[in-house]
Design a protein around this motif. Structure first.
Motif, short mmCIF file in Angstrom:
data_model
loop_
_atom_site.label_atom_id
_atom_site.label_comp_id
_atom_site.label_asym_id
_atom_site.label_seq_id
_atom_site.Cartn_x
_atom_site.Cartn_y
_atom_site.Cartn_z
N MET A 199 -16.24 -24.50 -33.92
CA MET A 199 -16.23 -24.26 -32.48
C MET A 199 -17.37 -24.98 -31.77
O MET A 199 -17.50 -24.90 -30.55
CB MET A 199 -16.34 -22.75 -32.19
N GLY A 200 -18.23 -25.64 -32.53
CA GLY A 200 -19.32 -26.39 -31.93
C GLY A 200 -20.69 -25.75 -32.07
O GLY A 200 -21.68 -26.29 -31.57
N ALA A 201 -20.76 -24.62 -32.76
CA ALA A 201 -22.04 -23.94 -32.91
C ALA A 201 -23.03 -24.81 -33.68
O ALA A 201 -22.68 -25.38 -34.73
CB ALA A 201 -21.86 -22.61 -33.62
N GLU A 202 -24.24 -24.93 -33.18
CA GLU A 202 -25.27 -25.76 -33.81
C GLU A 202 -26.14 -24.94 -34.77
O GLU A 202 -26.63 -25.46 -35.77
CB GLU A 202 -26.15 -26.40 -32.74
N THR A 203 -26.34 -23.67 -34.43
CA THR A 203 -27.17 -22.79 -35.26
C THR A 203 -26.43 -21.50 -35.55
O THR A 203 -26.05 -20.77 -34.64
CB THR A 203 -28.50 -22.45 -34.54
N VAL A 204 -26.17 -21.24 -36.84
CA VAL A 204 -25.53 -20.01 -37.27
C VAL A 204 -26.41 -19.38 -38.34
O VAL A 204 -26.68 -20.01 -39.37
CB VAL A 204 -24.12 -20.26 -37.84
N ILE A 205 -26.87 -18.16 -38.10
CA ILE A 205 -27.77 -17.49 -39.05
C ILE A 205 -27.19 -16.12 -39.39
O ILE A 205 -26.93 -15.31 -38.50
CB ILE A 205 -29.19 -17.33 -38.46
N ALA A 206 -26.98 -15.88 -40.66
CA ALA A 206 -26.48 -14.58 -41.12
C ALA A 206 -27.67 -13.69 -41.48
O ALA A 206 -28.61 -14.13 -42.16
CB ALA A 206 -25.56 -14.76 -42.32
N ILE A 207 -27.64 -12.45 -41.01
CA ILE A 207 -28.75 -11.53 -41.25
C ILE A 207 -28.25 -10.16 -41.65
O ILE A 207 -27.07 -9.84 -41.51
CB ILE A 207 -29.63 -11.38 -39.98
N GLU A 208 -29.16 -9.37 -42.13
CA GLU A 208 -28.93 -7.94 -42.32
C GLU A 208 -30.03 -7.23 -41.55
O GLU A 208 -31.22 -7.42 -41.82
CB GLU A 208 -28.98 -7.57 -43.81
N ASN A 209 -29.65 -6.43 -40.56
CA ASN A 209 -30.64 -5.73 -39.75
C ASN A 209 -31.34 -4.64 -40.53
O ASN A 209 -30.78 -4.04 -41.46
CB ASN A 209 -29.97 -5.10 -38.52
N TYR A 210 -32.57 -4.34 -40.11
CA TYR A 210 -33.25 -3.15 -40.60
C TYR A 210 -32.76 -1.95 -39.81
O TYR A 210 -32.45 -2.07 -38.61
CB TYR A 210 -34.77 -3.29 -40.45
N THR A 211 -32.66 -0.81 -40.47
CA THR A 211 -32.20 0.42 -39.81
C THR A 211 -33.07 1.58 -40.29
O THR A 211 -33.83 1.43 -41.26
CB THR A 211 -30.73 0.71 -40.18
N PRO A 212 -32.98 2.75 -39.63
CA PRO A 212 -33.76 3.90 -40.10
C PRO A 212 -33.48 4.24 -41.55
O PRO A 212 -34.37 4.70 -42.28
CB PRO A 212 -33.30 5.03 -39.16
N GLY A 213 -32.25 3.99 -42.01
CA GLY A 213 -31.90 4.31 -43.38
C GLY A 213 -32.12 3.19 -44.37
O GLY A 213 -31.99 3.37 -45.58
N SER A 214 -32.48 2.01 -43.87
CA SER A 214 -32.71 0.84 -44.73
C SER A 214 -33.80 -0.02 -44.11
O SER A 214 -33.52 -1.01 -43.44
CB SER A 214 -31.40 0.04 -44.89
N HIS A 215 -35.06 0.38 -44.33
CA HIS A 215 -36.15 -0.31 -43.64
C HIS A 215 -37.26 -0.80 -44.58
O HIS A 215 -38.35 -1.15 -44.12
CB HIS A 215 -36.76 0.61 -42.57
N ILE A 216 -36.98 -0.84 -45.88
CA ILE A 216 -37.98 -1.44 -46.79
C ILE A 216 -37.95 -2.95 -46.57
O ILE A 216 -36.92 -3.60 -46.74
CB ILE A 216 -37.66 -1.10 -48.25
N LYS A 217 -39.09 -3.52 -46.19
CA LYS A 217 -39.13 -4.94 -45.84
C LYS A 217 -38.94 -5.82 -47.08
O LYS A 217 -39.56 -5.60 -48.10
CB LYS A 217 -40.45 -5.28 -45.15
#
Length: 294
Positions: A199-217
């Motif tokens: 579609m023309g996207a130049e930057t695509v970054i996949a992430i997993e957010n931190y949440t209250p139940g999963s916040h160990i860095k």
């Protein structure tokens, strides 16, 4: 680039770094947008968490994975003195009038803190544009960030619609939206990334957010979240190498939105006329069917 370098790039960012200086801008506005429940609020909490070097996870933006979403108005959260991230209200579908509302948010025509209501006609959006003229904001450098849940694949028939939407966001801001795929560990996101690239996207970054139940860095999760912010700032630096006129750009954003509203109004009017004609034709056929043969 390691975490320390990424953090330094973000914390030390200045609009005066380029040869042309700030050119009238006073801050960078990272505008999050997309569908409801795709992780915009969680991403804000994650950005604050990784930048503030704290161990206690704080839920600044209310984040719940629901079809309706939690965000009902534009909320702003400072990341640094010069960088603010904005949680815009998500939409359920890319309907014409919902797109107009999204463009109004992206263009900074809806004040921070104001409730966003999805409406079925263009008049309220026009009123927002008129009201925005009382205190015009043209000093924010806007970077659009499109959040998308990697667990929801885009159907082939929807790709052209999404592509047009993203291109319009680029027309509005001068920056092609950075694509952030959320919930990466729960989906095969690579095919989705390929779709956005097409579609023309130049930057695509996949992430997993931190949440209250999963916040160990973790190294990977923290790096990817910081990379989104760093990518946004690299877009700003690139665009600031060219002469800019914040007042003129705001006018152009307004022209774009007015033209878009005009076009969808004409489209809906044509649809209305065509539907009425079909109804009349159907009634005419029914009457002729009921006429007795003499």
């Amino acid at each position: 680039m390691d975490i320390k370098q990424l953090k330094d790039n973000i914390r030390n960012f200045s609009l005066d770094d380029g040869d042309l200086g700030s050119q009238g801008y006073t801050q960078v506005l990272l505008q999050l947008f997309g569908f409801t429940g795709h992780g915009k609020s969680s991403f804000i909490n994650s950005c604050k968490y990784v930048l503030e070097d704290v161990e206690n996870f704080i839920e600044y933006a209310e984040a719940r994975e629901t079809p309706e979403g939690c965000t009902m108005k534009r909320n702003a959260y400072p990341l640094t003195e010069l960088i603010t991230i904005v949680d815009n209200r998500g939409c359920s579908k890319l309907k014409h009038f919902e797109r107009a509302e999204v463009y109004a948010q992206l263009g900074n025509f809806i004040p921070i803190g104001q409730e966003v209501v999805w409406r079925g006609n263009y008049q309220p959006v026009m009123e927002d544009l008129v009201n925005a003229e009382s205190e015009p904001n043209f000093t924010d450098f806007i970077v659009p960030i499109f959040m998308y849940n990697a667990r929801q694949q885009i159907k082939e028939k929807e790709m052209e619609e999404v592509k047009t939407f993203l291109n319009n966001c680029m027309e509005m801001t001068g920056v092609f939206p950075i694509i952030v795929l959320t919930f990466k560990t729960n989906a095969d996101y690579m095919e989705l990334e390929k779709q956005f690239r097409l579609m023309g996207a130049e930057t695509v970054i996949a992430i997993e957010n931190y949440t209250p139940g999963s916040h160990i860095k973790t190294l990977g999760r923290t790096t990817e979240i910081l990379m989104v912010i760093d990518s946004a700032l690299r877009n700003v630096r690139f665009r600031m190498e060219q002469p800019r006129d914040p007042r003129r750009e705001r006018i152009e954003r307004k022209k774009f939105l007015l033209n878009y509203i005009h076009q969808i109004s004409l489209h809906h009017e044509r649809e209305k006329i065509e539907n009425e004609k079909r109804e009349q034709d159907t009634k005419g056929e029914d009457k002729s069917w009921k006429c007795p043969i003499l």
